[in-house]
Design a protein around this motif. Structure first.
Motif, PDB file in Angstrom:
ATOM      1  N   GLY A 137       0.662  -1.177  -0.061  1.00 39.59           N
ATOM      2  CA  GLY A 137      -0.057  -0.072  -0.060  1.00 39.59           C
ATOM      3  C   GLY A 137       0.838   1.310   0.049  1.00 39.59           C
ATOM      4  N   ILE A 138       0.217   2.349   0.331  1.00 38.77           N
ATOM      5  CA  ILE A 138       0.808   3.836   0.357  1.00 38.77           C
ATOM      6  C   ILE A 138       1.653   3.773   1.472  1.00 38.77           C
ATOM      7  CG2 ILE A 138      -0.839   4.610  -1.257  1.00 38.77           C
ATOM      8  CD1 ILE A 138      -1.917   6.086   1.179  1.00 38.77           C
ATOM      9  N   LYS A 139       1.380   3.143   2.648  1.00 38.48           N
ATOM     10  CA  LYS A 139       2.411   3.220   3.755  1.00 38.48           C
ATOM     11  C   LYS A 139       3.540   2.730   3.725  1.00 38.48           C
ATOM     12  CE  LYS A 139      -1.786   4.128   6.728  1.00 38.48           C
ATOM     13  NZ  LYS A 139      -1.576   5.157   7.848  1.00 38.48           N
ATOM     14  N   SER A 140       4.654   3.198   4.798  1.00 45.06           N
ATOM     15  CA  SER A 140       5.818   2.582   4.449  1.00 45.06           C
ATOM     16  C   SER A 140       6.022   1.434   5.119  1.00 45.06           C
ATOM     17  CB  SER A 140       6.785   3.826   5.309  1.00 45.06           C
ATOM     18  OG  SER A 140       6.227   3.710   6.540  1.00 45.06           O
ATOM     19  N   PHE A 141       4.872   0.683   5.344  1.00 46.68           N
ATOM     20  CA  PHE A 141       5.100  -0.754   6.080  1.00 46.68           C
ATOM     21  C   PHE A 141       3.621  -1.210   5.453  1.00 46.68           C
ATOM     22  CE2 PHE A 141       3.392   1.802   9.174  1.00 46.68           C
ATOM     23  CZ  PHE A 141       2.402   0.987   9.695  1.00 46.68           C
ATOM     24  N   ARG A 142       3.568  -2.592   5.829  1.00 51.92           N
ATOM     25  CA  ARG A 142       2.385  -3.225   5.353  1.00 51.92           C
ATOM     26  C   ARG A 142       1.220  -2.926   6.482  1.00 51.92           C
ATOM     27  NH1 ARG A 142      -0.054  -7.029   2.354  1.00 51.92           N
ATOM     28  NH2 ARG A 142      -1.947  -8.211   3.415  1.00 51.92           N
ATOM     29  N   TYR A 143       0.340  -2.623   6.059  1.00 52.22           N
ATOM     30  CA  TYR A 143      -0.953  -2.127   6.878  1.00 52.22           C
ATOM     31  C   TYR A 143      -1.724  -3.129   7.147  1.00 52.22           C
ATOM     32  CZ  TYR A 143      -3.974   0.974   9.560  1.00 52.22           C
ATOM     33  OH  TYR A 143      -4.863   1.421  10.356  1.00 52.22           O
TER      34      TYR A 143
END
Length: 195
Positions: A137-143
């Motif tokens: 996704g767009i976050k810096s880690f898997r959400y």
């Protein structure tokens, strides 16, 4: 759940805040620190009985917590350290709210202990899955989505701060159950992801 499925509806408001802070030359990490300070101030005001202002500050803290990430993505400045600050400061805000309630209402302490334990387990799973699986996704880690995400937490904390007597305890217990459901969701998803 609301963060995952409702984000697209509030993104324009989050991006507006990100634009405003970028115009003021604020950095994403500075906004993260402001979110922390605002959240801790909410806990102090809750303890001293200024519930309305405490609630307002709590939700401003949550809003800024979304704005900082939007700023970092706009600037291409997402960093592991920024992620560390963001996740750590989120927990510090939650912890400060829990402590303020526990100090003010002695009869809630055992129930808050169970709530805090469930948050700890849920976040442990969330972070381990985030560290061990590929980001999608767009976050810096898997959400890892779940029934209890940040917005649900703010709703439940708001209710707990406002309610009195047994209603406060019942709401704490409902919040704990919602997090326990999230734990099971995350474990099931983790079993699929981490094979």
């Amino acid at each position: 759940m609301l963060d995952t499925y409702g984000r697209k509806y509030v993104n324009p408001l989050i991006n507006l805040g990100a634009k405003a802070f970028l115009k003021l030359k604020f950095t994403p990490n500075l906004v993260t620190v402001i979110a922390l300070i605002t959240g801790i101030l909410a806990a102090f005001l809750n303890f001293y009985g200024n519930i309305i202002i405490a609630l307002l500050l709590l939700w401003i803290s949550g809003y800024l917590d979304s704005v900082d990430g939007a700023m970092a993505r706009k600037l291409g400045l997402t960093t592991p350290f920024g992620t560390l600050l963001d996740i750590t400061f989120d927990r510090l805000v939650e912890l400060s709210i829990i402590i303020s309630i526990a100090l003010k209402y002695e009869n809630t302490r055992i129930y808050l202990l169970f709530l805090l334990s469930s948050i700890l387990i849920s976040m442990t799973i969330f972070l381990i899955v985030g560290a061990l699986s590929k980001n999608n996704g767009i976050k810096s880690f898997r959400y890892q989505a779940g029934v209890a995400e940040r917005t649900e937490g703010f709703i439940m904390f708001s209710l707990i701060m406002c309610l009195e007597g047994n209603y406060k305890i019942i709401t704490i217990n409902i919040f704990t159950i919602i997090i326990l459901i999230t734990i099971f969701q995350r474990i099931i998803e983790a079993k699929k992801l981490l094979k």
